[in-house]
Scaffold this active site. Structure first.
Site, PDB file in Angstrom:
ATOM      1  NE  ARG A   1      29.871  41.333  43.335  1.00  0.00           N
ATOM      2  CZ  ARG A   1      30.706  41.790  44.255  1.00  0.00           C
ATOM      3  NH1 ARG A   1      30.249  42.156  45.446  1.00  0.00           N
ATOM      4  NH2 ARG A   1      32.002  41.873  44.005  1.00  0.00           N
TER       5      ARG A   1
ATOM      6  CB  CYS B   1      31.386  43.992  40.743  1.00  0.00           C
ATOM      7  SG  CYS B   1      31.806  45.594  41.457  1.00  0.00           S
TER       8      CYS B   1
END
Ligand SMILES: C=C(N)C(=O)O
Length: 123
Positions: free
Chosen positions: A101, A103
Site C-alpha cells: 500500500r 498512502c
C-alpha cells in the site's frame, strides 16, 4: 484487455473505466465514497473510508477476482491527520498478509471527497 463495469459501484465521474483487466491482473480506478444507489457522497472520513473500500471491493468482485487477491492499494486522503482513523477502518477490509500500500495526502480529490482508494488484484 477487458473493461469491467458494475452497477454495484458508482459510475465513473470522468473519462475512465471502473477497472481494466489484462492477463491475470485487474487494475481498478480510484474509488471515492459515492453511494452507487443514490450517487450521494458519504459524510465524514470514517463513512467515506467504508464506502470507498466497499466500492473498490464491488469493482474487484465484478471482475471475478477475489478481494483476498488484492496485491496493491493506493489510498489518497486530503488530511494526513486522518491516517489513524483510516488505518483502523482499512484493516477491517483486509486480512494479513496485507496488500502492499501507499498512502498519501493530496490537496483535493474529485467531488470534494476526503478519500480515494485504488486497488490492483490478481485473478
Ligand atoms: C475518481 C476517479 N477515479 C477519477 O476521477 O479519476
Amino acid at each position: 484487455m477487458k473493461i469491467i463495469q458494475t452497477n454495484n459501484a458508482p459510475a465513473a465521474v470522468g473519462p475512465y473505466s471502473q477497472a481494466v483487466e489484462i492477463d491475470n491482473l485487474v487494475f481498478a480506478s480510484g474509488q471515492i465514497a459515492l453511494n452507487p444507489a443514490t450517487g450521494e457522497m458519504a459524510e465524514g472520513i470514517e463513512a467515506q473510508a467504508h464506502q470507498a473500500l466497499k466500492n473498490a471491493q464491488a469493482v474487484i468482485e465484478a471482475s471475478g477476482a477475489k478481494w483476498e487477491n488484492v496485491i496493491k492499494t493506493t489510498v489518497f486522503i486530503t488530511n494526513i491527520d486522518d491516517f489513524g482513523k483510516v488505518n483502523e477502518i482499512y484493516a477491517t477490509y483486509f486480512k494479513q498478509p496485507y496488500p502492499a500500500r501507499s498512502c498519501v495526502e493530496v490537496s483535493k480529490l474529485p467531488k470534494g471527497a476526503l478519500i480515494e482508494v485504488e486497488v490492483i488484484a490478481t485473478k
